[in-house]
Design an enzyme around this catalytic site. Structure first.
Site, PDB file in Angstrom:
ATOM      1  N   LYS A  38       0.769  -1.462  -0.040  1.00 18.68           N
ATOM      2  CA  LYS A  38       0.402   0.302   0.135  1.00 18.68           C
ATOM      3  C   LYS A  38       0.253   0.911   0.454  1.00 18.68           C
ATOM      4  CE  LYS A  38      -3.172   1.215   3.293  1.00 18.68           C
ATOM      5  NZ  LYS A  38      -2.734   2.451   4.159  1.00 18.68           N
ATOM      6  N   SER A  39       2.254   0.974   0.808  1.00 20.53           N
ATOM      7  CA  SER A  39       3.077   2.508   0.864  1.00 20.53           C
ATOM      8  C   SER A  39       3.279   2.540  -0.388  1.00 20.53           C
ATOM      9  CB  SER A  39       3.681   2.150   1.557  1.00 20.53           C
ATOM     10  OG  SER A  39       3.333   2.166   3.130  1.00 20.53           O
ATOM     11  N   ARG A  43       2.925   6.160  -3.252  1.00 23.35           N
ATOM     12  CA  ARG A  43       4.217   6.962  -3.616  1.00 23.35           C
ATOM     13  C   ARG A  43       4.516   7.054  -5.350  1.00 23.35           C
ATOM     14  NH1 ARG A  43       4.291   5.721   1.505  1.00 23.35           N
ATOM     15  NH2 ARG A  43       5.671   7.523   2.922  1.00 23.35           N
ATOM     16  N   SER A 185       7.034   9.046  12.100  1.00 26.55           N
ATOM     17  CA  SER A 185       5.952   8.574  11.616  1.00 26.55           C
ATOM     18  C   SER A 185       6.667   8.594   9.470  1.00 26.55           C
ATOM     19  CB  SER A 185       4.944   9.590  11.286  1.00 26.55           C
ATOM     20  OG  SER A 185       4.392   9.730  10.242  1.00 26.55           O
ATOM     21  N   GLN A 187       4.190   9.133   7.810  1.00 27.20           N
ATOM     22  CA  GLN A 187       3.194  10.373   6.480  1.00 27.20           C
ATOM     23  C   GLN A 187       4.132  11.748   6.605  1.00 27.20           C
ATOM     24  OE1 GLN A 187      -0.391   8.779   7.742  1.00 27.20           O
ATOM     25  NE2 GLN A 187      -0.136   7.240   6.743  1.00 27.20           N
ATOM     26  N   ASP A 335       1.949  -1.203  12.054  1.00 25.84           N
ATOM     27  CA  ASP A 335       0.242  -1.624  11.356  1.00 25.84           C
ATOM     28  C   ASP A 335       0.195  -2.975  11.483  1.00 25.84           C
ATOM     29  OD1 ASP A 335      -0.122   0.833   9.731  1.00 25.84           O
ATOM     30  OD2 ASP A 335       0.261   0.679   8.141  1.00 25.84           O
ATOM     31  N   LYS A 362      -4.782   6.254  14.584  1.00 29.17           N
ATOM     32  CA  LYS A 362      -5.262   4.971  13.153  1.00 29.17           C
ATOM     33  C   LYS A 362      -6.475   5.258  12.207  1.00 29.17           C
ATOM     34  CE  LYS A 362      -0.268   4.115  12.882  1.00 29.17           C
ATOM     35  NZ  LYS A 362       0.196   4.784  11.686  1.00 29.17           N
ATOM     36  N   ARG A 408      -7.811  -2.980   8.653  1.00 28.91           N
ATOM     37  CA  ARG A 408      -6.769  -4.090   9.952  1.00 28.91           C
ATOM     38  C   ARG A 408      -7.520  -4.779  11.125  1.00 28.91           C
ATOM     39  NH1 ARG A 408      -2.480  -3.401   6.321  1.00 28.91           N
ATOM     40  NH2 ARG A 408      -1.724  -1.502   5.733  1.00 28.91           N
TER      41      ARG A 408
HETATM   42  C1  S3P Z   1       2.557   5.058   6.629  1.00 27.75           C
HETATM   43  C2  S3P Z   1       2.859   5.051   7.468  1.00 27.75           C
HETATM   44  C3  S3P Z   1       2.570   4.750   8.500  1.00 27.75           C
HETATM   45  C4  S3P Z   1       1.448   3.645   8.699  1.00 27.75           C
HETATM   46  C5  S3P Z   1       0.391   3.824   7.223  1.00 27.75           C
HETATM   47  C6  S3P Z   1       1.129   4.014   5.785  1.00 27.75           C
HETATM   48  C7  S3P Z   1       3.081   5.559   5.031  1.00 27.75           C
HETATM   49  O1  S3P Z   1       1.280   5.606   9.479  1.00 27.75           O
HETATM   50  O2  S3P Z   1       0.683   3.753   9.555  1.00 27.75           O
HETATM   51  O3  S3P Z   1      -0.426   2.201   7.001  1.00 27.75           O
HETATM   52  O4  S3P Z   1       2.904   5.077   3.801  1.00 27.75           O
HETATM   53  O5  S3P Z   1       3.656   6.670   5.112  1.00 27.75           O
HETATM   54  P1  S3P Z   1       2.032   6.441  10.534  1.00 27.75           P
HETATM   55  O6  S3P Z   1       3.637   7.754   9.614  1.00 27.75           O
HETATM   56  O7  S3P Z   1       1.205   7.858  10.884  1.00 27.75           O
HETATM   57  O8  S3P Z   1       2.979   5.566  11.413  1.00 27.75           O
END
Ligand code: S3P
Length: 449
Positions: A38-39, A43, A185, A187, A335, A362, A408
């Site tokens: 997913k991440s 991107r 984080s 994100q 996660d 979350k 999840r």
């Molecule tokens: C993610 C970062 C994580 C994760 C999320 C995806 C990302 O969040 O929990 O499912 O793709 O950068 P946080 O940055 O809030 O930890």
């Protein structure tokens, strides 16, 4: 032939997922692949949209979250071919060229979409953007990205003292800064790196421990100049950057594989091969913890695919033992805590999870959600302010539980149900499609009488 053990009941937009293991129990077996990470999918779509030239994405996750990213960037002028797993073509519009959308951008359930995108919106001078999400996203903290962006000169407004979506953004020429984030984080880090792309000079973010580094890897592959200091967990982007479209092959998501790693570990007489799983070291906390718990997991056929390490994972059932999960390990399995709680319920001894207060913000309050729902099935879990205390070894009984509309949580409860006596019905199980649209069909495929 679909398995009679797993049935799905559709109500208007909601689904009840019922799981009824036979009284003699079941086993989990076969060879599966999990959907794209997913991440990395988010991107690849974003960098593809803002780069010059064409990006091709193979193995894209077709979940609801990347779809939200794709539709936001389409609304700002990026041309993205219909989403599929074979090959998605993104025609990049070039850095700085996102168009002002005519309507509100909707990130729906996706924290990664809204937070990463904000870095780009804030740095698109003289354009005005509004962004919102679903009720879960509208209750999640945005000040963690708004504050450091404001430090760079961004103009962003939101509800509750600029902390909640819907948000309004007036793009600016930003100035570089060095931000020391109080939380690890990816994100937050990625938002600031994206904001730094068009900012003249060095934009640096330092985190207390290392979060997932997919942005760093992909930005470098697209041609951005980064400086990375692993000692201080600092990343710098040197702007203005130039990004060139690339070929991205998205590996399987270890966060999705986690459900099957735990399923095959806790359900007796199971053996499963999970092919093509991303094993980026910033994501493999789950493997380390399951190993500490005594699980039998082997990594086979290790390789690197477009800059990300990948392997096939073979897992066989084993009696697990309790462990403590805390500190720097938490961001590397952030996660996976709900599914690790399920593993702990079936382990010998008491598992402690600490330093995980982030789970409360979350898609749901995951500490409360997993504790209350597993306890309804007979588990003995005590909530801590920043974690869980899980007394393992009490058998679970099927009952009615709720996903809290959190993907999840829905999938973790389904795995717990495989080892419970009687029928478990998970309400609002459709949430699984956020990150794993094929979850139920794979569940049906792996369950053996
Ligand atoms: C993610 C970062 C994580 C994760 C999320 C995806 C990302 O969040 O929990 O499912 O793709 O950068 P946080 O940055 O809030 O930890």
């Amino acid at each position: 032939m679909p398995s009679p053990i797993v049935t799905l009941h559709d109500a208007i937009a909601q689904q009840d997922l019922s799981i009824s293991p036979p009284p003699s129990g079941l086993s989990v077996g076969g060879k599966i692949a999990v959907p794209g990470d997913k991440s990395i999918s988010h991107r690849a779509l974003m960098l593809g949209a803002i780069a010059s030239g064409e990006t091709t994405i193979e193995g894209l996750l077709l979940g609801e979250d990347p779809r939200s990213t794709a539709s936001c960037f389409q609304a700002m002028g990026a041309e993205i071919s219909p989403l599929n797993t074979e090959k998605v073509i993104v025609k990049g519009i070039g850095l700085g060229n996102l168009q002002e959308p005519q309507d509100v951008l909707n990130a729906r359930n996706s924290g990664t979409t809204i937070r990463l995108m904000l870095g780009l919106l804030a740095s698109h001078r003289d354009r005005f953007f509004t962004v919102t999400g679903d009720s879960s996203l509208r209750s999640r903290p945005m000040s963690r990205v708004i504050k450091p962006l404001q430090q760079m000169g961004a103009q962003i407004w939101g509800r509750k003292d600029n902390s909640l979506a819907p948000l309004a953004v007036r793009g600016q020429q930003l100035k570089p800064s060095h931000y020391h984030s109080p939380i690890a984080s990816a994100q937050v880090k990625s938002c600031l790196l994206l904001a730094g792309l068009m900012t003249e000079g060095k934009t640096t973010i330092t985190e207390p421990s290392l979060s997932r580094d997919h942005s760093e890897r992909m930005l470098q592959a697209f041609g951005a100049q980064l400086e990375i200091d692993p000692e201080t967990h600092s990343v710098t982007v040197i702007g203005p950057a130039t990004l060139q479209g690339q070929r991205v092959i998205v590996p399987g998501d270890i966060s999705s594989a986690a459900f099957w790693l735990v399923a095959a570990s806790i359900v007796p007489s199971s053996e499963l091969l999970i092919e093509n799983v991303g094993i980026n070291p910033t994501r493999t906390g789950i493997l380390e913890v399951l190993e500490m718990m005594g699980a039998d997991i082997r990594l086979e056929n290790k390789r690197t695919v477009t800059g990300e390490p990948v392997a096939d994972l073979r897992v066989r059932s084993r009696q697990l033992k309790a462990c403590t999960i805390e500190g720097n390990l938490i961001p590397r399995l952030i996660d996976e805590i709900p599914i690790l709680a399920v593993a702990a319920v079936f382990a010998r001894g008491t598992t402690i999870i600490r330093d995980a207060a982030e789970l409360r913000v979350k898609e749901s309050d995951r500490l409360a959600a997993i504790a209350t729902q597993l306890n309804r099935m007979g588990a003995r879990i005590t909530e801590l302010s920043d974690g869980l205390e899980i007394a393992g070894g009490t058998p679970l009984k099927g009952t009615e539980v709720d996903s809290y509309t959190d993907h999840r949580i829905a999938m973790s409860l389904a795995i717990a149900a495989l080892n419970a006596q009687g029928t478990t019905t998970i309400h609002r199980a459709e949430a699984a499609a956020i990150s794993y649209p094929e979850f139920v069909s794979t569940l049906q495929a792996v369950c053996r009488n």
